[in-house]
Design an enzyme around this catalytic site. Structure first.
Site, PDB file in Angstrom:
ATOM      1  N   SER A   7      99.823  -0.468 -20.061  1.00  0.00           N
ATOM      2  CA  SER A   7      99.834   0.992 -20.174  1.00  0.00           C
ATOM      3  C   SER A   7      98.426   1.527 -19.942  1.00  0.00           C
ATOM      4  O   SER A   7      98.241   2.626 -19.420  1.00  0.00           O
ATOM      5  CB  SER A   7     100.317   1.409 -21.560  1.00  0.00           C
ATOM      6  OG  SER A   7     101.566   0.797 -21.841  1.00  0.00           O
ATOM      7  N   HIS A  23     107.302  -4.315 -20.217  1.00  0.00           N
ATOM      8  CA  HIS A  23     108.202  -3.963 -21.324  1.00  0.00           C
ATOM      9  C   HIS A  23     109.669  -4.189 -20.920  1.00  0.00           C
ATOM     10  O   HIS A  23     110.479  -4.670 -21.712  1.00  0.00           O
ATOM     11  CB  HIS A  23     108.015  -2.494 -21.711  1.00  0.00           C
ATOM     12  CG  HIS A  23     106.624  -2.138 -22.165  1.00  0.00           C
ATOM     13  ND1 HIS A  23     105.789  -1.330 -21.422  1.00  0.00           N
ATOM     14  CD2 HIS A  23     105.934  -2.474 -23.282  1.00  0.00           C
ATOM     15  CE1 HIS A  23     104.644  -1.168 -22.086  1.00  0.00           C
ATOM     16  NE2 HIS A  23     104.694  -1.850 -23.203  1.00  0.00           N
ATOM     17  N   MET A  66     100.078  -6.030 -15.787  1.00  0.00           N
ATOM     18  CA  MET A  66     100.570  -4.682 -16.093  1.00  0.00           C
ATOM     19  C   MET A  66     100.143  -4.298 -17.500  1.00  0.00           C
ATOM     20  O   MET A  66     100.167  -5.120 -18.420  1.00  0.00           O
ATOM     21  CB  MET A  66     102.088  -4.633 -15.973  1.00  0.00           C
ATOM     22  CG  MET A  66     102.530  -4.930 -14.554  1.00  0.00           C
ATOM     23  SD  MET A  66     104.152  -4.287 -14.213  1.00  0.00           S
ATOM     24  CE  MET A  66     103.783  -2.544 -14.036  1.00  0.00           C
ATOM     25  N   GLN A 115      97.985 -11.885 -29.823  1.00  0.00           N
ATOM     26  CA  GLN A 115      98.956 -11.174 -30.674  1.00  0.00           C
ATOM     27  C   GLN A 115     100.200 -12.039 -30.905  1.00  0.00           C
ATOM     28  O   GLN A 115     100.709 -12.135 -32.030  1.00  0.00           O
ATOM     29  CB  GLN A 115      99.335  -9.865 -30.002  1.00  0.00           C
ATOM     30  CG  GLN A 115     100.503  -9.137 -30.624  1.00  0.00           C
ATOM     31  CD  GLN A 115     100.705  -7.769 -29.998  1.00  0.00           C
ATOM     32  OE1 GLN A 115     100.007  -6.829 -30.320  1.00  0.00           O
ATOM     33  NE2 GLN A 115     101.649  -7.669 -29.069  1.00  0.00           N
ATOM     34  N   LYS A 121     101.213 -11.524 -22.202  1.00  0.00           N
ATOM     35  CA  LYS A 121     100.040 -10.727 -21.825  1.00  0.00           C
ATOM     36  C   LYS A 121      99.089 -10.623 -23.021  1.00  0.00           C
ATOM     37  O   LYS A 121      97.887 -10.752 -22.894  1.00  0.00           O
ATOM     38  CB  LYS A 121     100.515  -9.351 -21.368  1.00  0.00           C
ATOM     39  CG  LYS A 121      99.578  -8.214 -21.596  1.00  0.00           C
ATOM     40  CD  LYS A 121      98.707  -7.999 -20.409  1.00  0.00           C
ATOM     41  CE  LYS A 121      97.730  -6.856 -20.558  1.00  0.00           C
ATOM     42  NZ  LYS A 121      98.049  -5.855 -21.537  1.00  0.00           N
TER      43      LYS A 121
HETATM   44  P1  AMP Z   1     102.227  -2.530 -25.823  1.00  0.00           P
HETATM   45  O1  AMP Z   1     103.153  -1.371 -25.583  1.00  0.00           O
HETATM   46  O2  AMP Z   1     101.119  -2.634 -24.834  1.00  0.00           O
HETATM   47  O3  AMP Z   1     101.787  -2.633 -27.267  1.00  0.00           O
HETATM   48  O4  AMP Z   1     103.087  -3.836 -25.566  1.00  0.00           O
HETATM   49  C1  AMP Z   1     104.333  -4.028 -26.186  1.00  0.00           C
HETATM   50  C2  AMP Z   1     104.829  -5.407 -25.857  1.00  0.00           C
HETATM   51  O5  AMP Z   1     104.940  -5.517 -24.436  1.00  0.00           O
HETATM   52  C3  AMP Z   1     103.897  -6.512 -26.318  1.00  0.00           C
HETATM   53  O6  AMP Z   1     104.666  -7.616 -26.781  1.00  0.00           O
HETATM   54  C4  AMP Z   1     103.157  -6.870 -25.061  1.00  0.00           C
HETATM   55  O7  AMP Z   1     102.686  -8.200 -25.034  1.00  0.00           O
HETATM   56  C5  AMP Z   1     104.228  -6.653 -24.023  1.00  0.00           C
HETATM   57  N1  AMP Z   1     103.601  -6.441 -22.720  1.00  0.00           N
HETATM   58  C6  AMP Z   1     102.720  -5.479 -22.379  1.00  0.00           C
HETATM   59  N2  AMP Z   1     102.297  -5.653 -21.106  1.00  0.00           N
HETATM   60  C7  AMP Z   1     102.938  -6.766 -20.643  1.00  0.00           C
HETATM   61  C8  AMP Z   1     102.919  -7.486 -19.417  1.00  0.00           C
HETATM   62  N3  AMP Z   1     102.162  -7.114 -18.392  1.00  0.00           N
HETATM   63  N4  AMP Z   1     103.690  -8.579 -19.320  1.00  0.00           N
HETATM   64  C9  AMP Z   1     104.463  -8.997 -20.359  1.00  0.00           C
HETATM   65  N5  AMP Z   1     104.519  -8.368 -21.536  1.00  0.00           N
HETATM   66  C10 AMP Z   1     103.768  -7.269 -21.688  1.00  0.00           C
END
Ligand code: AMP
Length: 323
Positions: free
Chosen positions: A186, A37, A184, A153, A149
């Site tokens: 959550s 993030h 990475m 989406q 990642k």
């Molecule tokens: P999330 O909070 O998991 O819904 O992710 C929010 C944003 O962060 C999305 O655009 C994800 O693709 C991005 N994101 C989550 N994990 C990663 C990662 N390891 N590397 C790059 N972007 C990430």
């Protein structure tokens, strides 16, 4: 940094920024923020003057038996992360703020949402595109930042913006990996120590497939079989799918002749994890595989947006690249 919970407050803040001549960048998240993030916030801070981060665990994108209630949350830590990255506004709405009534209008992107994660999560992407369309409408960003990642989406949101002529550039950012190669997420918080060790096989198997592609392998079935067999050796990991799909429309390919995504999902302990590598071709016809970047290269910005450091290092520094 301002933290706001109301749609109208966020809209007013973004209207004010635009009136002042600032470009607005949007980073939508579900919180429990990590370096993946952070890297999006840093990319936003480099290109945009006024960065909005949203934290919303969107019920619409969770299926009935998924982890909505268990999804990890830590708002205090998230606010510290966003503040340290020079974010202007952190938007943390409640569910009734985003959905005062059950929505009768949703956004569906056809085709791209059927395969890969869409097969096991048939309502997921409609939930994503609906909430992202709402956030675009509230924030009015010039650019919105998404991680590779979640490659499907990113493809789906990019297509939505194009089909609906939404006045926003959808920017894809590198996949960020832990030091041992694990992508990475959550959801890594769900892993116990043994699950966490077992999870390494996902990036290892993709790394081996990447090596094979760079060595000239073009047969998707061979690549899928190699990944399947490596993951099959690890008891705690249950592969959901591995696919080689066109990078834009995500349709499965038999032979790699252009840009593709090699993507997988697997259950590891309580966590459903996804990972991927992206294949492109250089003008001389040789394959280049984007394996992501190491979290250690992200760092902390700790300055207001507008004066951020140099771009992220190239993919060649990823631990996955070393095999
Ligand atoms: P999330 O909070 O998991 O819904 O992710 C929010 C944003 O962060 C999305 O655009 C994800 O693709 C991005 N994101 C989550 N994990 C990663 C990662 N390891 N590397 C790059 N972007 C990430």
């Amino acid at each position: 940094m301002r933290t706001v919970t109301k749609v109208e407050e966020l809209r007013a803040a973004c209207d004010g920024a635009r009136r002042a001549g600032l470009s607005v960048g949007l980073v939508p998240t579900m919180g429990f923020l990590h370096e993946g993030h952070r890297s999006l916030m840093q990319a936003a801070g480099r290109a945009d003057d006024f960065v909005v981060v949203t934290i919303f665990v969107n019920p619409l994108q969770f299926g009935p038996n998924e982890d909505l209630a268990a999804y990890p949350r830590d708002l205090d830590h998230d606010a510290e992360v966003a503040e340290s990255e020079g974010v202007a506004v952190l938007f943390v709405p409640g569910v009734t703020e985003m959905y005062p009534d059950p929505p009768r209008t949703t956004v569906h992107v056809d085709g791209l949402t059927d395969g890969l994660c869409g097969a096991a999560r048939p309502t997921h992407f409609d939930g994503v595109t609906t909430v992202v369309a709402k956030l675009f409408a509230i924030v009015g960003p010039s650019r919105a930042y998404f991680g590779r990642k979640d490659a499907q989406q990113l493809a789906v949101v990019t297509r939505m913006a194009r089909d609906l002529n939404l006045p926003v550039e959808v920017v894809g950012c590198p996949l960020v990996r832990e030091a041992d190669g694990v992508a990475m997420s959550s959801r890594n918080a769900y892993l116990d120590a043994e699950d966490r060790t077992a999870a390494r096989v996902l990036s290892r198997a993709l790394g081996a497939a990447a090596d094979a592609v760079e060595a000239g392998e073009r047969d998707a079935a061979t690549l899928r079989a190699g990944i399947r067999s490596a993951i099959g050796e690890v008891d705690r990991v249950g592969l959901e799918y591995v696919e080689v799909g066109d990078a834009v429309d995500l349709e499965p390919v038999g032979t790699i002749t252009g840009p593709v995504l090699i993507a997988l999902a697997a259950q590891v302990g309580k966590a459903r994890l996804i990972d991927n590598v992206g294949v492109t071709f250089r003008p001389d016809g040789t394959a280049h595989v984007d394996r992501g970047i190491a979290a250690s290269t992200i760092g902390t910005v700790s300055v207001p947006s507008g004066s951020l450091p140099d771009p992220l290092p190239s993919e060649s520094e990823t631990p996955c690249a070393a095999g």
